[in-house]
Design a protein around this motif. Structure first.
Motif, PDB file in Angstrom:
ATOM      1  N   GLN A 188      39.889  39.833  20.574  1.00  0.00           N
ATOM      2  CA  GLN A 188      38.680  39.322  19.935  1.00  0.00           C
ATOM      3  C   GLN A 188      37.506  39.330  20.912  1.00  0.00           C
ATOM      4  OE1 GLN A 188      38.600  38.598  16.669  1.00  0.00           O
ATOM      5  NE2 GLN A 188      36.371  38.326  16.876  1.00  0.00           N
ATOM      6  N   LYS A 189      37.765  38.934  22.164  1.00  0.00           N
ATOM      7  CA  LYS A 189      36.707  38.941  23.178  1.00  0.00           C
ATOM      8  C   LYS A 189      36.217  40.358  23.451  1.00  0.00           C
ATOM      9  CE  LYS A 189      38.115  34.721  25.598  1.00  0.00           C
ATOM     10  NZ  LYS A 189      38.684  34.141  26.832  1.00  0.00           N
ATOM     11  N   ARG A 190      37.128  41.324  23.441  1.00  0.00           N
ATOM     12  CA  ARG A 190      36.744  42.718  23.669  1.00  0.00           C
ATOM     13  C   ARG A 190      35.844  43.217  22.529  1.00  0.00           C
ATOM     14  NH1 ARG A 190      41.381  44.613  24.245  1.00  0.00           N
ATOM     15  NH2 ARG A 190      41.714  45.843  22.359  1.00  0.00           N
ATOM     16  N   LEU A 191      36.181  42.842  21.289  1.00  0.00           N
ATOM     17  CA  LEU A 191      35.338  43.232  20.154  1.00  0.00           C
ATOM     18  C   LEU A 191      33.944  42.624  20.274  1.00  0.00           C
ATOM     19  CD1 LEU A 191      37.795  42.925  17.110  1.00  0.00           C
ATOM     20  CD2 LEU A 191      37.049  44.997  18.282  1.00  0.00           C
ATOM     21  N   GLU A 192      33.900  41.341  20.676  1.00  0.00           N
ATOM     22  CA  GLU A 192      32.601  40.675  20.827  1.00  0.00           C
ATOM     23  C   GLU A 192      31.772  41.314  21.933  1.00  0.00           C
ATOM     24  OE1 GLU A 192      33.644  36.630  21.498  1.00  0.00           O
ATOM     25  OE2 GLU A 192      34.234  36.246  19.411  1.00  0.00           O
ATOM     26  N   ALA A 193      32.427  41.688  23.040  1.00  0.00           N
ATOM     27  CA  ALA A 193      31.711  42.326  24.148  1.00  0.00           C
ATOM     28  C   ALA A 193      31.166  43.688  23.727  1.00  0.00           C
ATOM     29  CB  ALA A 193      32.643  42.465  25.348  1.00  0.00           C
ATOM     30  N   GLU A 194      31.960  44.448  22.970  1.00  0.00           N
ATOM     31  CA  GLU A 194      31.501  45.747  22.494  1.00  0.00           C
ATOM     32  C   GLU A 194      30.328  45.589  21.529  1.00  0.00           C
ATOM     33  OE1 GLU A 194      34.971  47.484  20.809  1.00  0.00           O
ATOM     34  OE2 GLU A 194      35.879  47.982  22.766  1.00  0.00           O
ATOM     35  N   ALA A 195      30.396  44.569  20.663  1.00  0.00           N
ATOM     36  CA  ALA A 195      29.293  44.331  19.722  1.00  0.00           C
ATOM     37  C   ALA A 195      28.015  43.932  20.464  1.00  0.00           C
ATOM     38  CB  ALA A 195      29.697  43.240  18.730  1.00  0.00           C
ATOM     39  N   GLN A 196      28.177  43.104  21.497  1.00  0.00           N
ATOM     40  CA  GLN A 196      27.017  42.685  22.294  1.00  0.00           C
ATOM     41  C   GLN A 196      26.396  43.870  23.028  1.00  0.00           C
ATOM     42  OE1 GLN A 196      25.477  39.846  22.290  1.00  0.00           O
ATOM     43  NE2 GLN A 196      24.019  40.413  23.889  1.00  0.00           N
ATOM     44  N   LYS A 197      27.256  44.755  23.542  1.00  0.00           N
ATOM     45  CA  LYS A 197      26.761  45.938  24.245  1.00  0.00           C
ATOM     46  C   LYS A 197      25.957  46.838  23.314  1.00  0.00           C
ATOM     47  CE  LYS A 197      28.316  49.843  27.037  1.00  0.00           C
ATOM     48  NZ  LYS A 197      29.492  50.572  27.597  1.00  0.00           N
ATOM     49  N   LYS A 198      26.456  47.033  22.101  1.00  0.00           N
ATOM     50  CA  LYS A 198      25.741  47.858  21.130  1.00  0.00           C
ATOM     51  C   LYS A 198      24.408  47.220  20.757  1.00  0.00           C
ATOM     52  CE  LYS A 198      29.824  49.998  19.025  1.00  0.00           C
ATOM     53  NZ  LYS A 198      30.643  50.123  17.791  1.00  0.00           N
ATOM     54  N   LYS A 199      24.397  45.885  20.645  1.00  0.00           N
ATOM     55  CA  LYS A 199      23.164  45.182  20.321  1.00  0.00           C
ATOM     56  C   LYS A 199      22.113  45.363  21.415  1.00  0.00           C
ATOM     57  CE  LYS A 199      21.559  40.573  18.969  1.00  0.00           C
ATOM     58  NZ  LYS A 199      21.964  39.160  18.739  1.00  0.00           N
ATOM     59  N   GLU A 200      22.567  45.263  22.672  1.00  0.00           N
ATOM     60  CA  GLU A 200      21.653  45.421  23.804  1.00  0.00           C
ATOM     61  C   GLU A 200      21.138  46.854  23.883  1.00  0.00           C
ATOM     62  OE1 GLU A 200      23.969  44.159  27.085  1.00  0.00           O
ATOM     63  OE2 GLU A 200      23.794  42.006  26.635  1.00  0.00           O
ATOM     64  N   GLU A 201      22.022  47.826  23.620  1.00  0.00           N
ATOM     65  CA  GLU A 201      21.601  49.232  23.654  1.00  0.00           C
ATOM     66  C   GLU A 201      20.566  49.508  22.568  1.00  0.00           C
ATOM     67  OE1 GLU A 201      25.259  51.299  23.247  1.00  0.00           O
ATOM     68  OE2 GLU A 201      25.745  51.207  25.409  1.00  0.00           O
ATOM     69  N   ALA A 202      20.761  48.893  21.395  1.00  0.00           N
ATOM     70  CA  ALA A 202      19.802  49.079  20.289  1.00  0.00           C
ATOM     71  C   ALA A 202      18.457  48.459  20.642  1.00  0.00           C
ATOM     72  CB  ALA A 202      20.380  48.466  19.000  1.00  0.00           C
ATOM     73  N   ALA A 203      18.490  47.269  21.289  1.00  0.00           N
ATOM     74  CA  ALA A 203      17.241  46.607  21.669  1.00  0.00           C
ATOM     75  C   ALA A 203      16.499  47.415  22.723  1.00  0.00           C
ATOM     76  CB  ALA A 203      17.539  45.204  22.199  1.00  0.00           C
ATOM     77  N   ALA A 204      17.249  47.986  23.683  1.00  0.00           N
ATOM     78  CA  ALA A 204      16.623  48.801  24.717  1.00  0.00           C
ATOM     79  C   ALA A 204      16.001  50.050  24.127  1.00  0.00           C
ATOM     80  CB  ALA A 204      17.661  49.167  25.777  1.00  0.00           C
ATOM     81  N   ALA A 205      16.696  50.669  23.163  1.00  0.00           N
ATOM     82  CA  ALA A 205      16.171  51.871  22.521  1.00  0.00           C
ATOM     83  C   ALA A 205      14.898  51.545  21.740  1.00  0.00           C
ATOM     84  CB  ALA A 205      17.229  52.464  21.593  1.00  0.00           C
ATOM     85  N   ALA A 206      14.866  50.379  21.079  1.00  0.00           N
ATOM     86  CA  ALA A 206      13.667  49.979  20.328  1.00  0.00           C
ATOM     87  C   ALA A 206      12.492  49.707  21.264  1.00  0.00           C
ATOM     88  CB  ALA A 206      14.001  48.729  19.506  1.00  0.00           C
ATOM     89  N   ALA A 207      12.783  49.084  22.413  1.00  0.00           N
ATOM     90  CA  ALA A 207      11.698  48.810  23.386  1.00  0.00           C
ATOM     91  C   ALA A 207      11.140  50.103  23.942  1.00  0.00           C
ATOM     92  CB  ALA A 207      12.266  47.924  24.495  1.00  0.00           C
ATOM     93  N   ALA A 208      12.007  51.065  24.226  1.00  0.00           N
ATOM     94  CA  ALA A 208      11.555  52.352  24.757  1.00  0.00           C
ATOM     95  C   ALA A 208      10.698  53.085  23.736  1.00  0.00           C
ATOM     96  CB  ALA A 208      12.768  53.192  25.140  1.00  0.00           C
ATOM     97  N   ALA A 209      11.069  53.016  22.461  1.00  0.00           N
ATOM     98  CA  ALA A 209      10.294  53.664  21.405  1.00  0.00           C
ATOM     99  C   ALA A 209       8.932  53.029  21.256  1.00  0.00           C
ATOM    100  CB  ALA A 209      11.076  53.597  20.093  1.00  0.00           C
ATOM    101  N   ALA A 210       8.879  51.686  21.392  1.00  0.00           N
ATOM    102  CA  ALA A 210       7.585  50.984  21.273  1.00  0.00           C
ATOM    103  C   ALA A 210       6.676  51.316  22.446  1.00  0.00           C
ATOM    104  CB  ALA A 210       7.855  49.472  21.208  1.00  0.00           C
ATOM    105  N   ALA A 211       7.236  51.496  23.619  1.00  0.00           N
ATOM    106  CA  ALA A 211       6.436  51.802  24.821  1.00  0.00           C
ATOM    107  C   ALA A 211       5.790  53.185  24.700  1.00  0.00           C
ATOM    108  CB  ALA A 211       7.302  51.724  26.061  1.00  0.00           C
ATOM    109  N   LYS A 212       6.433  54.089  24.046  1.00  0.00           N
ATOM    110  CA  LYS A 212       5.903  55.441  23.883  1.00  0.00           C
ATOM    111  C   LYS A 212       4.700  55.442  22.958  1.00  0.00           C
ATOM    112  CE  LYS A 212      10.149  58.008  24.803  1.00  0.00           C
ATOM    113  NZ  LYS A 212      11.164  58.952  24.250  1.00  0.00           N
ATOM    114  N   LYS A 213       4.671  54.515  22.002  1.00  0.00           N
ATOM    115  CA  LYS A 213       3.546  54.467  21.066  1.00  0.00           C
ATOM    116  C   LYS A 213       2.302  53.915  21.760  1.00  0.00           C
ATOM    117  CE  LYS A 213       6.390  53.836  16.937  1.00  0.00           C
ATOM    118  NZ  LYS A 213       6.748  52.958  15.827  1.00  0.00           N
TER     119      LYS A 213
END
Length: 258
Positions: free
Chosen positions: A233-258
């Motif tokens: 269960q902890k491994r699933l939560e860590a993987e979900a958190q990692k995906k969330k952080e990667e999505a947030a980083a990708a959104a920030a990078a896209a906003a910086a380009k604009k």
């Protein structure tokens, strides 16, 4: 001689129908002993009340063991009453399966496997040895009541052929005419031969002995499944958190380009 032995081979030596005798008829006294009634009560708890008939084979085994290797008609009728089924239902099961004997057998019921591997490895020589030493032929019982000889189908020890089963329980393998004679002599003397291979091998090992799995496997049979579930269960939560952080980083990078 070989032709004589071949012609005597039968897949079921008993009649499919019952014939009343002085020792086996509806009026022959039979009842399970107290120990077996306790076993019956335990067996019946394994099945829903409306499916008690599923215990037929179990009760036939108990009856056969109590009656020294055979199932009289009175025992079948008693089983029908206990299971609340028709007597014919019990007769059909008992007459269908060849492991149930509907006639008395000797103290030692010698069931020799005659299927292909055992036949190739000398099963007929084992049968002839028993016939010579006990003074009987197949499907007969010796005059002293000690031995009954039956040829049966595969008993599942093909790697250790030829082999025989005694009283439906004990198995003796890697037989030769000499070891078979020694076993018969032991039974006649009231002794019990060593169960299993008669040539000294360990179980079904080859002539080289054990070649694999020589050490204890490094496993944990007492694995903590609760901890394993928590770790998963902890491994699933860590993987979900990692995906969330990667999505947030990708959104920030896209906003910086604009």
């Amino acid at each position: 001689l070989a032709a004589r032995h071949f012609l005597r081979r039968t897949f079921s030596s008993a009649l499919a129908t019952h014939r009343d005798t002085a020792y086996n008829n509806r009026d022959t006294p039979f009842d399970f002993n107290e120990e077996n009634y306790q076993k019956i009560n335990t067996i019946l708890t394994h099945y829903p009340p409306q499916y008690k008939r599923s215990a037929t084979i179990n009760l036939l085994y108990l009856a056969q063991k109590q009656c020294d290797g055979w199932v009289p008609l009175a025992a079948m009728n008693k089983i029908a009453k206990i299971l609340e089924i028709s007597e014919m239902d019990v007769y059909e099961v008992c007459s269908f399966y060849t492991m149930f004997n509907r006639e008395p057998v000797g103290k030692y019921h010698l069931q020799v496997c005659g299927t292909t591997p055992c036949m190739i490895r000398g099963a007929q020589d084992i049968i002839k040895t028993i016939e010579h030493e006990c003074g009987i032929i197949k499907d007969q019982t010796s005059k002293d009541g000690l031995f009954t000889l039956t040829e049966v189908e595969c008993l599942g020890c093909c790697a250790n052929a030829p082999m025989l089963q005694v009283n439906g329980e004990k198995v003796y393998e890697d037989l030769t005419p000499e070891t078979m004679k020694a076993m018969i002599d032991a039974w006649k003397a009231g002794k019990e031969p060593k169960i299993g291979p008669q040539n000294g091998r360990n179980c079904a090992e080859g002539i080289q002995g054990r070649t694999t799995l020589k050490a204890q496997p490094n496993v944990w049979p007492d694995r903590d499944y609760a901890k394993a579930k928590d770790d998963y269960q902890k491994r699933l939560e860590a993987e979900a958190q990692k995906k969330k952080e990667e999505a947030a980083a990708a959104a920030a990078a896209a906003a910086a380009k604009k």
